[in-house]
Design an enzyme around this catalytic site. Structure first.
Site, PDB file in Angstrom:
ATOM      1  N   PRO A   9       0.794  -1.225   0.000  1.00  8.90           N
ATOM      2  CA  PRO A   9       0.000   0.000   0.000  1.00  8.90           C
ATOM      3  C   PRO A   9       0.828   1.278   0.000  1.00  8.90           C
ATOM      4  O   PRO A   9       1.845   1.373   0.674  1.00  8.90           O
ATOM      5  CB  PRO A   9      -0.841  -0.109   1.272  1.00  8.90           C
ATOM      6  N   ASN A  10       0.353   2.208  -0.786  1.00  7.05           N
ATOM      7  CA  ASN A  10       0.882   3.560  -0.931  1.00  7.05           C
ATOM      8  C   ASN A  10       2.217   3.644  -1.659  1.00  7.05           C
ATOM      9  O   ASN A  10       2.697   4.738  -1.933  1.00  7.05           O
ATOM     10  CB  ASN A  10       0.980   4.260   0.439  1.00  7.05           C
ATOM     11  N   ARG A  17       4.976  10.912  -2.599  1.00  2.00           N
ATOM     12  CA  ARG A  17       4.577  10.811  -1.190  1.00  2.00           C
ATOM     13  C   ARG A  17       5.784  10.985  -0.277  1.00  2.00           C
ATOM     14  O   ARG A  17       6.757  10.256  -0.388  1.00  2.00           O
ATOM     15  CB  ARG A  17       3.967   9.426  -0.969  1.00  2.00           C
ATOM     16  N   TYR A  22      10.915   8.928   1.462  1.00  2.00           N
ATOM     17  CA  TYR A  22      10.930   7.913   0.406  1.00  2.00           C
ATOM     18  C   TYR A  22      11.640   8.339  -0.873  1.00  2.00           C
ATOM     19  O   TYR A  22      11.723   7.553  -1.815  1.00  2.00           O
ATOM     20  CB  TYR A  22       9.486   7.498   0.076  1.00  2.00           C
ATOM     21  N   ASN A  73       8.059  -5.460  -0.273  1.00  2.85           N
ATOM     22  CA  ASN A  73       7.887  -4.272   0.555  1.00  2.85           C
ATOM     23  C   ASN A  73       6.398  -4.204   0.847  1.00  2.85           C
ATOM     24  O   ASN A  73       5.612  -3.741   0.024  1.00  2.85           O
ATOM     25  CB  ASN A  73       8.369  -3.010  -0.150  1.00  2.85           C
ATOM     26  N   ALA A  76       2.723  -0.618   5.089  1.00  2.52           N
ATOM     27  CA  ALA A  76       2.143  -0.635   6.433  1.00  2.52           C
ATOM     28  C   ALA A  76       1.634  -2.014   6.840  1.00  2.52           C
ATOM     29  O   ALA A  76       1.533  -2.308   8.037  1.00  2.52           O
ATOM     30  CB  ALA A  76       1.027   0.398   6.526  1.00  2.52           C
ATOM     31  N   HIS A  79       3.435  -4.238   9.549  1.00  2.95           N
ATOM     32  CA  HIS A  79       3.267  -4.085  10.984  1.00  2.95           C
ATOM     33  C   HIS A  79       1.940  -4.631  11.500  1.00  2.95           C
ATOM     34  O   HIS A  79       1.692  -4.586  12.703  1.00  2.95           O
ATOM     35  CB  HIS A  79       3.402  -2.601  11.349  1.00  2.95           C
ATOM     36  N   ASP A  86       1.582 -15.714   7.327  1.00  2.00           N
ATOM     37  CA  ASP A  86       1.182 -17.099   7.047  1.00  2.00           C
ATOM     38  C   ASP A  86       1.392 -17.452   5.580  1.00  2.00           C
ATOM     39  O   ASP A  86       1.831 -18.556   5.250  1.00  2.00           O
ATOM     40  CB  ASP A  86      -0.276 -17.322   7.437  1.00  2.00           C
ATOM     41  N   GLU A  97      12.239  -9.288   2.936  1.00  6.46           N
ATOM     42  CA  GLU A  97      11.466  -8.111   3.336  1.00  6.46           C
ATOM     43  C   GLU A  97      12.325  -6.870   3.107  1.00  6.46           C
ATOM     44  O   GLU A  97      13.497  -6.836   3.500  1.00  6.46           O
ATOM     45  CB  GLU A  97      11.101  -8.230   4.811  1.00  6.46           C
ATOM     46  N   HIS A  99      12.457  -2.441   3.069  1.00  8.51           N
ATOM     47  CA  HIS A  99      11.904  -1.125   3.397  1.00  8.51           C
ATOM     48  C   HIS A  99      12.844  -0.057   2.876  1.00  8.51           C
ATOM     49  O   HIS A  99      14.070  -0.183   2.997  1.00  8.51           O
ATOM     50  CB  HIS A  99      11.711  -0.964   4.906  1.00  8.51           C
ATOM     51  N   ILE A 100      12.286   0.968   2.300  1.00 11.88           N
ATOM     52  CA  ILE A 100      13.075   2.073   1.744  1.00 11.88           C
ATOM     53  C   ILE A 100      13.707   2.880   2.869  1.00 11.88           C
ATOM     54  O   ILE A 100      14.891   3.214   2.823  1.00 11.88           O
ATOM     55  CB  ILE A 100      12.183   2.947   0.843  1.00 11.88           C
ATOM     56  N   SER A 101      12.911   3.170   3.894  1.00 12.06           N
ATOM     57  CA  SER A 101      13.423   3.936   5.038  1.00 12.06           C
ATOM     58  C   SER A 101      13.919   2.962   6.113  1.00 12.06           C
ATOM     59  O   SER A 101      13.603   1.771   6.089  1.00 12.06           O
ATOM     60  CB  SER A 101      12.332   4.834   5.612  1.00 12.06           C
ATOM     61  N   ARG A 106      12.072   5.469  12.883  1.00 11.61           N
ATOM     62  CA  ARG A 106      10.774   6.121  12.703  1.00 11.61           C
ATOM     63  C   ARG A 106       9.857   5.845  13.889  1.00 11.61           C
ATOM     64  O   ARG A 106      10.323   5.461  14.957  1.00 11.61           O
ATOM     65  CB  ARG A 106      10.175   5.645  11.378  1.00 11.61           C
ATOM     66  N   ARG A 110       6.365   1.228  13.917  1.00 14.34           N
ATOM     67  CA  ARG A 110       7.047   0.669  12.744  1.00 14.34           C
ATOM     68  C   ARG A 110       8.219  -0.244  13.131  1.00 14.34           C
ATOM     69  O   ARG A 110       8.818  -0.887  12.271  1.00 14.34           O
ATOM     70  CB  ARG A 110       7.538   1.781  11.835  1.00 14.34           C
TER      71      ARG A 110
END
Length: 141
Positions: A9-10, A17, A22, A73, A76, A79, A86, A97, A99-101, A106, A110
């Site tokens: 998402p996003n 954004r 990001y 990625n 949200a 979390h 599963d 997994e 993550h950009i940040s 943060r 998170r």
């Protein structure tokens, strides 16, 4: 080798954004650069804002279509989603997994990932370069 990149998402809004977190480049602009760096790897890309669609895609490529790995990625959903956890556990291929940040710099919520324990590894905090690092890791699996 076939690797599926999946953004949650996003992440369709990358480049627009919160550029301070990001960056200013969209994933669609970054993807050709990744493909140039890995000419020996077939890189497919998928993005959805819907949790069930992410699960369907992971099952499709990680169970039925025989991909060699997934770079995920989950945004949200990282979390909050036991369902993604599963799903990852059921796959035949490894998942990294991404993550950009650096999520640990943060907000406190998170800092907890519901999917990390199901993944082969976690890469965070290197901007879009986190995807390159994940692909390199999958090539060594």
């Amino acid at each position: 080798m076939k690797i599926q990149i999946i953004n949650g998402p996003n992440l369709n809004l990358l480049g627009q954004r919160e550029p301070g977190i990001y960056g200013t480049e969209s994933f669609e602009n970054y993807l050709p650069e990744l493909r140039k760096q890995f000419p020996d790897v077939e890189l497919d890309y998928y993005q959805s804002n819907i949790e069930g669609e992410l699960i369907n895609k992971m099952q499709e490529v990680g169970f039925f279509e025989g991909f060699d790995g997934i770079v995920l990625n989950a945004g949200a959903y990282t979390h909050t989603s036991v369902a993604l956890h599963d799903c990852i556990r059921s796959l035949k291929c490894p998942v990294v997994e991404v993550h950009i940040s650096n999520v640990h710099q943060r907000e406190t919520f998170r800092h907890q990932s519901m999917i990390s324990a199901a993944c082969k590894g976690v890469i965070c905090g290197f901007g879009l370069d986190s995807y390159r690092l994940a692909i390199e890791a999958l090539k060594r699996c």
